[in-house]
Scaffold this motif. Structure first.
Motif, PDB file in Angstrom:
ATOM      1  N   GLY A  16     -89.099 -65.909  30.962  1.00 23.18           N
ATOM      2  CA  GLY A  16     -89.193 -67.145  29.980  1.00 23.18           C
ATOM      3  C   GLY A  16     -87.847 -67.319  29.073  1.00 23.18           C
ATOM      4  N   HIS A  17     -86.658 -66.679  29.629  1.00 20.35           N
ATOM      5  CA  HIS A  17     -85.751 -66.996  28.642  1.00 20.35           C
ATOM      6  C   HIS A  17     -85.077 -68.217  29.165  1.00 20.35           C
ATOM      7  N   ILE A  18     -83.973 -68.821  28.304  1.00 20.16           N
ATOM      8  CA  ILE A  18     -83.452 -70.155  28.530  1.00 20.16           C
ATOM      9  C   ILE A  18     -82.160 -70.111  28.575  1.00 20.16           C
ATOM     10  N   PHE A  19     -81.255 -70.737  28.979  1.00 20.66           N
ATOM     11  CA  PHE A  19     -79.903 -70.858  28.918  1.00 20.66           C
ATOM     12  C   PHE A  19     -79.251 -72.167  28.478  1.00 20.66           C
ATOM     13  N   ASP A  20     -78.802 -72.071  27.060  1.00 24.19           N
ATOM     14  CA  ASP A  20     -78.178 -73.298  26.514  1.00 24.19           C
ATOM     15  C   ASP A  20     -76.521 -73.186  26.589  1.00 24.19           C
ATOM     16  N   PRO A  21     -75.925 -74.283  27.699  1.00 20.41           N
ATOM     17  CA  PRO A  21     -74.642 -73.849  27.890  1.00 20.41           C
ATOM     18  C   PRO A  21     -73.656 -73.834  26.838  1.00 20.41           C
ATOM     19  N   ASP A  22     -74.206 -74.412  25.581  1.00 18.62           N
ATOM     20  CA  ASP A  22     -73.410 -74.446  24.283  1.00 18.62           C
ATOM     21  C   ASP A  22     -73.293 -73.186  23.486  1.00 18.62           C
ATOM     22  N   GLN A  23     -74.301 -72.176  23.894  1.00 19.16           N
ATOM     23  CA  GLN A  23     -74.397 -70.872  23.511  1.00 19.16           C
ATOM     24  C   GLN A  23     -74.236 -69.882  24.639  1.00 19.16           C
ATOM     25  N   ALA A  24     -73.102 -70.244  25.688  1.00 20.92           N
ATOM     26  CA  ALA A  24     -73.117 -69.222  26.734  1.00 20.92           C
ATOM     27  C   ALA A  24     -72.421 -67.873  26.315  1.00 20.92           C
ATOM     28  N   GLU A  25     -71.417 -68.071  25.415  1.00 11.38           N
ATOM     29  CA  GLU A  25     -71.079 -66.474  24.719  1.00 11.38           C
ATOM     30  C   GLU A  25     -72.179 -65.619  24.430  1.00 11.38           C
ATOM     31  N   GLY A  26     -73.176 -66.031  23.552  1.00  9.86           N
ATOM     32  CA  GLY A  26     -74.150 -65.462  23.059  1.00  9.86           C
ATOM     33  C   GLY A  26     -75.061 -64.841  23.941  1.00  9.86           C
ATOM     34  N   TYR A  27     -75.395 -65.874  24.892  1.00  8.79           N
ATOM     35  CA  TYR A  27     -76.317 -65.585  26.098  1.00  8.79           C
ATOM     36  C   TYR A  27     -75.663 -64.411  26.841  1.00  8.79           C
ATOM     37  N   LEU A  28     -74.612 -64.282  27.276  1.00  7.37           N
ATOM     38  CA  LEU A  28     -73.953 -63.282  27.913  1.00  7.37           C
ATOM     39  C   LEU A  28     -74.010 -61.978  27.161  1.00  7.37           C
ATOM     40  N   GLN A  29     -73.700 -61.882  25.918  1.00  2.00           N
ATOM     41  CA  GLN A  29     -73.999 -60.818  24.951  1.00  2.00           C
ATOM     42  C   GLN A  29     -75.145 -60.230  24.961  1.00  2.00           C
ATOM     43  N   GLN A  30     -76.319 -61.152  25.020  1.00  2.00           N
ATOM     44  CA  GLN A  30     -77.607 -60.680  24.809  1.00  2.00           C
ATOM     45  C   GLN A  30     -78.046 -59.986  26.148  1.00  2.00           C
TER      46      GLN A  30
END
Length: 404
Positions: A386-400
């Motif tokens: 159910g997760h999504i990937f917003d490329p504008d938030q890639a750094e935060g996504y990686l940290q999560q």
């Protein structure tokens, strides 16, 4: 006079578009004379490309990015103006492991399978004989999707289980010999393992990420600059081949072409099942249909979305212990070349999205999207968790993901 292009490939069903472009005359209609060079390992396909023995290659999308970033060898910029297909891979367990964690018929439910697998994996790890999974290359979507699924189910790759590299044509042998307990590989090699009684297909990678990017047409950036008109012609030829390929009336002929000795050198029956989204999960069973197991043409499936390259960069960084680097992230995203794809198809009436990036995993149902050309409706594209990937938030996504 025809312009010659040489393309490297591995014997996989998703090498179909350049093969069919050549065999059905679509490339010739674009003034191209294609030569196809078959190899056994991705490393050799890449070497031929980098040393100029081929002009382009059927290549793992993450490997194109890793090569550009200099992971494992000196950096060489790669361009990928065309996606050869989405998904088409599966996870095959040795029969005894499949019986232990998913004794029910049919494909598994990813989270339930992962929970059952976690118990076995932790027990085996405690005994000093961890489960071993085979993937086709360190820098492959197979590796990244497998790791994504395992980690989301509480199984730590490289700690609770081992992950090793096995070239696709040898994956069935490795399962049969007990060298690995499971493999993540493209067709027809899962089905070959099933036919030999060496394993059971338990999961399709499309269940992990419904619209996961897979292989690309890749070339060195200087070669793209030198041969761009020819590459644009090849893109048009492969789109024509894709439209022909997905027509159910052509499946038998497509399977027969791909099965030839110079291409996949395999069973036309097995190849035909993959083309028609049918899988025989265990030896002797009837085929079952999994819609969009392999996605080659519709919904502008061949468009090189920059957001997909960005997701692959986050996985490379995650599994190689790298901090997010905005410069490297930008280089990784720039490997995918929607600008070349657009130029090739402008004015043809073929589908062209209005944007070059999107939020991955965000659609639970079909959605009409803006288009530069034609009308495009994108289908469900979710990740299993159910997760999504917003490329504008890639750094935060990686940290999560690192903190999960």
């Amino acid at each position: 006079m025809s312009e010659k292009l040489t393309i490297g490939f591995l014997p996989l069903v998703d090498a179909c578009l350049p093969i069919l472009a050549r065999e059905l005359g679509f490339a010739e209609a674009e003034g191209l004379d294609l030569t196809l060079t078959r190899d056994v390992t991705w490393a050799t396909v890449l070497d031929r490309l980098l040393y100029g023995h081929t002009d382009a290659a059927h290549l793992l999308a993450p490997l194109a990015i890793a090569t550009t970033l200099g992971r494992g060898r000196p950096a060489r910029p790669i361009a990928a103006p065309f996606v050869l297909g989405l998904n088409g891979n599966a996870v095959t367990f040795r029969t005894d492991l499949a019986d232990a964690v998913w004794p029910r018929p049919g494909l598994s439910e990813p989270a339930q399978l992962g929970a059952a697998l976690a118990e076995v994996a932790l027990e085996r790890c405690a005994q000093g004989r961890p489960l071993r999974f085979g993937v086709v290359h360190r820098h492959s979507s197979h590796n990244y999707m497998l790791r994504y699924w395992l980690s989301a189910c509480g199984i730590r790759p490289d700690k609770d289980v081992e992950i090793v590299t096995i070239a696709p044509p040898f994956s069935a042998d490795s399962l049969a010999n007990g060298e690995i307990d499971a493999s993540c590989v493209g067709e027809p090699w899962n089905s070959v393992a099933v036919e030999r009684g060496a394993g059971r297909i338990v999961l399709a990678t499309a269940q992990i990420w419904r619209r996961g990017v897979e292989k690309v047409l890749a070339m060195r950036e200087p070669r793209l600059a030198d041969r761009q008109p020819a590459i644009e012609g090849l893109i048009r030829a492969m789109r024509q081949a894709g439209r022909w390929f997905v027509d159910p009336a052509n499946r038998q002929q497509a399977a027969a072409i791909l099965a030839r000795a110079e291409y996949l050198d395999g069973s036309a029956d097995i190849i035909g099942r993959a083309i028609s989204d049918q899988l025989v999960l265990t030896v002797g069973a009837q085929p079952m249909t999994y819609p969009d197991f392999m996605f080659q043409y519709d919904e502008a499936a061949n468009f090189p979305w920059i957001s997909q390259a960005s997701w692959l960069y986050t996985q490379l960084a995650r599994w190689e212990g790298l901090a997010f680097d905005p410069v490297q992230a930008e280089r990784a995203a720039a490997v995918f070349r929607p600008d070349v794809y657009r130029r090739a198809l402008a004015g043809t009436g073929d589908l062209l999205p209005g944007a070059s990036s999107k939020v991955e995993g965000s659609l639970a149902r079909p959605l009409a999207v803006g288009a530069q050309q034609g009308q495009i409706t994108l289908s469900a594209n979710g990740f299993f968790d159910g997760h999504i990937f917003d490329p504008d938030q890639a750094e935060g996504y990686l940290q999560q993901q690192l903190q999960a």
